[in-house]
Design an enzyme around this catalytic site. Structure first.
Site, PDB file in Angstrom:
ATOM      1  N   GLY A 185       0.822  -1.216   0.000  1.00  0.00           N
ATOM      2  CA  GLY A 185       0.000   0.000   0.000  1.00  0.00           C
ATOM      3  C   GLY A 185       0.846   1.251   0.000  1.00  0.00           C
ATOM      4  O   GLY A 185       1.953   1.265  -0.538  1.00  0.00           O
ATOM      5  N   SER A 186       0.327   2.294   0.618  1.00  0.00           N
ATOM      6  CA  SER A 186       0.998   3.601   0.562  1.00  0.00           C
ATOM      7  C   SER A 186       1.955   3.787   1.736  1.00  0.00           C
ATOM      8  O   SER A 186       1.791   3.163   2.786  1.00  0.00           O
ATOM      9  CB  SER A 186      -0.058   4.714   0.614  1.00  0.00           C
ATOM     10  OG  SER A 186      -0.601   4.763   1.927  1.00  0.00           O
ATOM     11  N   PRO A 187       2.947   4.684   1.563  1.00  0.00           N
ATOM     12  CA  PRO A 187       3.884   4.950   2.663  1.00  0.00           C
ATOM     13  C   PRO A 187       3.172   5.485   3.909  1.00  0.00           C
ATOM     14  O   PRO A 187       3.560   5.155   5.033  1.00  0.00           O
ATOM     15  CB  PRO A 187       4.822   6.015   2.075  1.00  0.00           C
ATOM     16  CG  PRO A 187       4.769   5.804   0.611  1.00  0.00           C
ATOM     17  CD  PRO A 187       3.375   5.331   0.319  1.00  0.00           C
ATOM     18  N   GLY A 190       1.788   2.625   5.562  1.00  0.00           N
ATOM     19  CA  GLY A 190       2.945   1.818   5.954  1.00  0.00           C
ATOM     20  C   GLY A 190       3.503   2.248   7.302  1.00  0.00           C
ATOM     21  O   GLY A 190       3.862   1.417   8.138  1.00  0.00           O
ATOM     22  N   GLU A 207       5.536  -3.279   1.113  1.00  0.00           N
ATOM     23  CA  GLU A 207       5.645  -3.111  -0.337  1.00  0.00           C
ATOM     24  C   GLU A 207       4.928  -1.810  -0.665  1.00  0.00           C
ATOM     25  O   GLU A 207       3.700  -1.768  -0.700  1.00  0.00           O
ATOM     26  CB  GLU A 207       4.990  -4.299  -1.044  1.00  0.00           C
ATOM     27  CG  GLU A 207       5.678  -5.632  -0.781  1.00  0.00           C
ATOM     28  CD  GLU A 207       6.818  -5.897  -1.764  1.00  0.00           C
ATOM     29  OE1 GLU A 207       6.776  -5.358  -2.883  1.00  0.00           O
ATOM     30  OE2 GLU A 207       7.757  -6.632  -1.403  1.00  0.00           O
ATOM     31  N   CYS A 244       1.851   0.073  -8.322  1.00  0.00           N
ATOM     32  CA  CYS A 244       3.057   0.500  -7.618  1.00  0.00           C
ATOM     33  C   CYS A 244       4.288   0.485  -8.521  1.00  0.00           C
ATOM     34  O   CYS A 244       5.185   1.305  -8.370  1.00  0.00           O
ATOM     35  CB  CYS A 244       3.299  -0.384  -6.406  1.00  0.00           C
ATOM     36  SG  CYS A 244       3.255  -2.141  -6.813  1.00  0.00           S
TER      37      CYS A 244
END
Lengths: 481, 476
Positions: A185-187, A190, A207, A244
């Site tokens: 997913g997104s930072p 994350g 990831e 991504c």
């Protein structure tokens, strides 16, 4: 939630997930699931994302099949202990490294590849012998629901659980203790996951994404056309740019910019058509929130002025036309944030080598794509940039190469999977030393004296002859230290 | 002078960006510099460790100095091979293509070291970081001040300070360092601080290695060579910094029937190693400081435990010394059986059958190491299969971590990530996947507009079935 976790831990403790037979049965179960539900999966993906069956097969079903088959073919080999080389000094002894499952693991899927990004990590977790909770993304509800209702018919329901829900469910899951968390997913999310994991010292694989650039060198002939085909395919092919490893923007030499734009326009018309109300073979934007987010990237007047193709949208159907921009302002959001949509900025440079500094000013991306025949440039790219991966003369396709680790670095994440790396990511490698009681070395033990110290010095430099002479009293110690 | 952590990181990042640390030559020069430190300053290192821990010279030599120099030697020998890209196998599906995995440094990394092996645990991770081509900041533990000061002095003297830096200090300095963005953080210590570090790393998405600890159990069967076994247990417990070691056997499990023999065996060898009056022996370490000394003595003085001491128990606060001590069957709920002891106290727990030991171990958190002494192959197999730990040794203690070819790290509460030998290099590297394709052989079916025919084609391509692919390429 308590019962969920306890149940899975109980199943793990009983030991069945460690058996190779059980693991293989689960892997076959995943295979059967995708084979027998192909049309249902196509339908769910069409509902959630407007994904065409060919794209769905290529990026979701095909990926899962390939991973499961690869695991089935190799699992015994992967489960075997690796022998360690031990020095003569420790003779007789034997060392080995044994992979063992971590225990009970949690996988967060993502909405853009809602089937493969849930099942591919699951395959890794199962092959490594763990019990698993999978939380598919609620932003792809048809796929989430399909997984929830159908997976239990194919896999051991005491060991694998699908949990549906939104961020409140995710929060509840994150309060529990897991032996590993795997997140795609997104930072931003994350960080939340990693902070929650920190409380329990849970190891994590993240990831994430990033702005994956294309470096397009100038070269002539039909190969340049092939390059542009691949760039178009790599931008709009995977989920309309919501990927991504999808191409985010292109760096090209000024002199090749106009031919690039022309060729891209042709690709778009050929592949997708030119009527935003009737685009073919391309996904829609996943939901209203992301639709508005992507459209807003075009709001900036400097950005809007740089549009050379496309730019229209169909709000009702959440469709955005494949759009090309030529040299939008570098400080605009479209050039500072991951686009995750069908807008393709082209940035022109005097010399293609400038692309290296350009890329290095941004966070490390998940992938860098470079189309070039210049070996010197290739070397420079490899040595002077950092990214999860680098692909020369193509895009996206590194995803299906099981021998290559798939994962990020820096802001694009850490940890990796695919192929054996999936198995490893969900395993603990336990080192085991076997010694016999035979043959004891006196100088190991106190009370200490100079003889023993000299012995240890010689032992550490593996000076076996010296050791032998020392033990026989035939050696003068080296006092030059 | 307050630490300007931001400036330190900025400077190291600038050095890293210049590319200097990526060269083979630079890495070799720094590894050789560490070797020079261990070769030229043995006396200083021994002195610092006597000061910080009263550590015997022999322990310092084996566990601190030689361990570092052998790690450097190994890295120097293998570095070229490690730095080379690995070839990866491609399949028909991506034909024509070639694939490689390139190791690259992560950038600027932080090693937060600890006090029990203050020299080793500072430099061993640094060896890995340098071998992998990173710039590195070392934060030694303030609880071992003589070693911390020595490291600061020697590293600034021998190493490239534009890329390798020592930052001394305590909690404020560590906190300031943790606020910065690192490309990797390596931490050795306890679970409580490990959680703090993991939370700080999460803010920057910084990957971590956490080398923590745990209650490392040793099951001792009756089917053994008793003398050899007890010597190896003593060596791993009291011979390793007086039990203040993450992989020391924390407690022993044996059968009720064998316990008396085991206690006798241990006490007889202990007397040989440390003499009749062990308080006079200078061959084992002291306790690091009075806080830990008090912590350990209160474990012993617990009213449920004090009556169970069968050997030792003497202590000398002025010298921070506690003699090798054995406790027989303290209650399960006593602190000595629940917290990691990290000291010279050895509880022995008895069970009816030796196999019952496995269940007792599994009721606790996964330890960094687990040990079994037996000649019974079936029991060995069961132990290895059913107990999870960072690492294990059969008929031995602690030596499994001296081996370069095996990874050293924890699992569960004992941590994650691993190092030693090549694993150190990998811990501080990013493995970059590189796929190279040719322009030839571009396949129409890849591109829209999609059709059922293209779908069929794709299915065959993705299956990797060579004959299927050839037929498909020939148009069936």
């Amino acid at each position: 939630m308590d019962r969920l976790e306890e149940g899975l831990r109980k199943t793990f403790r009983c030991g069945k997930t460690k058996e190779v037979g059980w693991r293989k049965a689960q892997l076959r179960g995943v295979l059967k699931f995708v084979e027998e539900n192909e049309s249902k999966i196509f339908e769910a993906l069409k509902q959630d994302l407007g994904k065409h069956p060919v794209e769905a097969y290529r990026d979701e079903i095909g990926v899962v099949k390939k991973s499961a088959e690869n695991c089935l073919n190799n699992i015994e080999k992967w489960m075997n202990p690796k022998k360690g080389k031990l020095p003569l000094l420790l003779f007789p002894s034997k060392g080995e490294v044994l992979p063992e499952p971590l225990g009970t693991v949690l996988i967060f899927g993502s909405w853009n590849f809602p089937i493969s990004l849930a099942l591919d990590p699951l395959i890794g977790a199962l092959s490594a012998g763990n019990t698993v909770v999978v939380k598919p993304s609620e932003l792809a509800p048809a796929c989430s629901s399909l997984l929830y209702s159908t997976i239990p018919l194919y896999l051991d329901a005491e060991a694998i659980k699908i949990v549906e829900g939104g961020s409140d469910v995710a929060e509840q899951l994150l309060e529990r203790r897991w032996d590993k968390i795997f997140f795609t997913g997104s930072p931003r999310v994350g960080r939340i996951i990693m902070s929650a994991a920190a409380k329990h010292l849970t190891p994590v694989t993240l990831e994430l994404g990033g702005k994956c650039p294309v470096i397009l060198d100038s070269f002539s002939g039909s190969d340049f056309k092939v390059a542009v085909n691949r760039i178009a395919g790599g931008k709009w092919g995977p989920c309309a740019g919501q990927a991504c490893i999808g191409i985010d923007y292109v760096l090209v030499q000024q002199k090749s910019a106009s031919i690039l734009v022309e060729l891209l326009k042709n690709c778009i018309k050929r592949y997708y058509g030119d009527n935003v109300k009737n685009l073919q073979s391309i996904c829609r934007i996943v939901n209203k929130q992301h639709f508005e987010r992507v459209c807003n990237l075009l709001e900036d007047p400097g950005v809007a002025a740089s549009i050379v193709y496309g730019g229209s949208f169909d709000r009702e159907n959440l469709m955005i036309e494949p759009t090309i921009l030529l040299d939008p302002p570098l400080d605009a959001q479209i050039m500072t944030e991951e686009i995750f949509g069908p807008l393709l900025p082209i940035i022109t440079l005097d010399k293609i080598e400038e692309s290296i500094d350009f890329i290095n000013e941004k966070p490390k991306p998940l992938a860098i794509y470079a189309f070039t025949k210049n070996d010197k440039l290739k070397k420079q790219i490899l040595q002077e940039t950092s990214s999860g991966s680098v692909t020369f003369n193509d895009a996206i396709i590194q995803f299906i190469c099981d021998a290559l680790p798939f994962g990020g670095v820096g802001q694009s994440g850490f940890g990796r999977y695919h192929g054996k790396f999936s198995f490893d990511t969900f395993s603990h490698e336990k080192a085991v030393l076997h010694r016999s009681f035979f043959l004891e070395l006196e100088p190991r033990y106190p009370p200490w004296n100079d003889f023993k110290l000299e012995f240890i010095r010689l032992a550490y430099s593996f000076n076996y002859i010296g050791l032998l002479l020392h033990l026989l009293g035939l050696r003068t110690p080296n006092r030059s230290r | 002078m307050a630490l300007d952590a931001e400036a330190v990181v900025k400077e190291l990042r600038s050095t890293y960006t210049s590319g200097k640390t990526k060269t083979f030559e630079w890495r070799v020069s720094q590894l050789k510099a560490i070797l020079k430190i261990t070769a030229n300053h043995e006396k200083d290192i021994v002195k610092a460790l006597r000061s910080d821990l009263n550590k015997p010279e022999h322990e310092t030599f084996v566990h601190e100095i030689a361990a570092v120099s052998s790690e450097c030697d190994f890295a120097l020998k293998e570095l070229r091979g490690w730095m080379k890209p690995e070839k990866a196998k491609t399949t028909m599906t991506t034909y024509p293509s070639s694939a490689e995995i390139h190791s690259e440094p992560l950038g600027v990394v932080l090693n937060i070291s600890t006090w029990n092996y203050p020299f080793l645990l500072s430099l061993q991770p640094v060896v890995g970081a340098i071998a992998a081509g990173n710039a590195v900041v070392l934060k030694p533990s303030e609880l071992a001040p003589a070693t911390s000061a020595l490291l600061s002095k020697l590293l600034s003297q021998y190493m490239d300070t534009s890329a390798v830096r020592v930052v001394e200090g305590a909690v404020p300095e560590t906190t300031a360092l943790l606020d910065q963005k690192w490309d990797k953080i390596f931490y050795t210590g306890n679970g409580k601080v490990g959680r703090v570090i993991a939370a700080a790393a999460a803010k920057h998405l910084t990957p971590l290695v956490l080398e923590l600890g745990g209650k490392c159990p040793a099951i001792v069967d009756s089917n053994i060579n008793l003398k050899v076994a007890v010597r190896r247990i003593i060596s791993g417990k009291w011979g390793c910094n007086s039990g203040q070691t993450c992989v020391s056997p924390d407690y022993i499990i044996t059968t009720k029937a064998f316990s008396a023999q085991l206690v006798d065996g241990l006490t007889s060898e202990l007397k040989k190693f440390y003499g009749k009056d062990p308080m006079q022996s200078n061959d084992f370490s002291s306790i690091i400081n009075s806080r830990h000394f008090d912590r350990l003595t209160s474990l012993l003085d617990d009213e449920k435990v004090s009556g169970k001491v069968v050997f030792g128990g003497q202590r000398d606060k002025s010298n921070l010394k506690i003699v090798p001590t054995i406790v027989l069957n303290p209650p399960d709920d006593s602190l000595i059986m629940n917290d990691e002891i990290f000291g010279p106290l050895l509880p022995i727990i008895t069970v009816n059958k030796v196999e019952d030991g496995i269940g007792k171990i599994n009721a606790k958190e996964k330890p960094l190491a687990a040990y079994l002494f037996t000649n019974d192959k079936k029991l060995q197999k069961e132990f290895i299969r059913d107990v999870s730990a960072g690492s294990m040794a059969i008929n031995e203690t602690t030596l499994q971590i001296a081996e370069h070819s095996m990874p050293f790290g924890g699992v569960g509460e004992s941590g994650f990530g691993a190092y030693h030998g090549k694993f150190s290099f990998e811990a501080f590297s990013h493995k970059k996947a590189v796929l190279t394709r040719s322009f030839a052989g571009d396949v129409e079916a890849r591109y829209p507009p999609y059709s059922p025919g293209k779908l069929q084609f794709l299915k065959v391509m993705l299956s990797g079935n060579v004959f299927g692919i050839i037929r498909a390429l020939l148009g069936w």
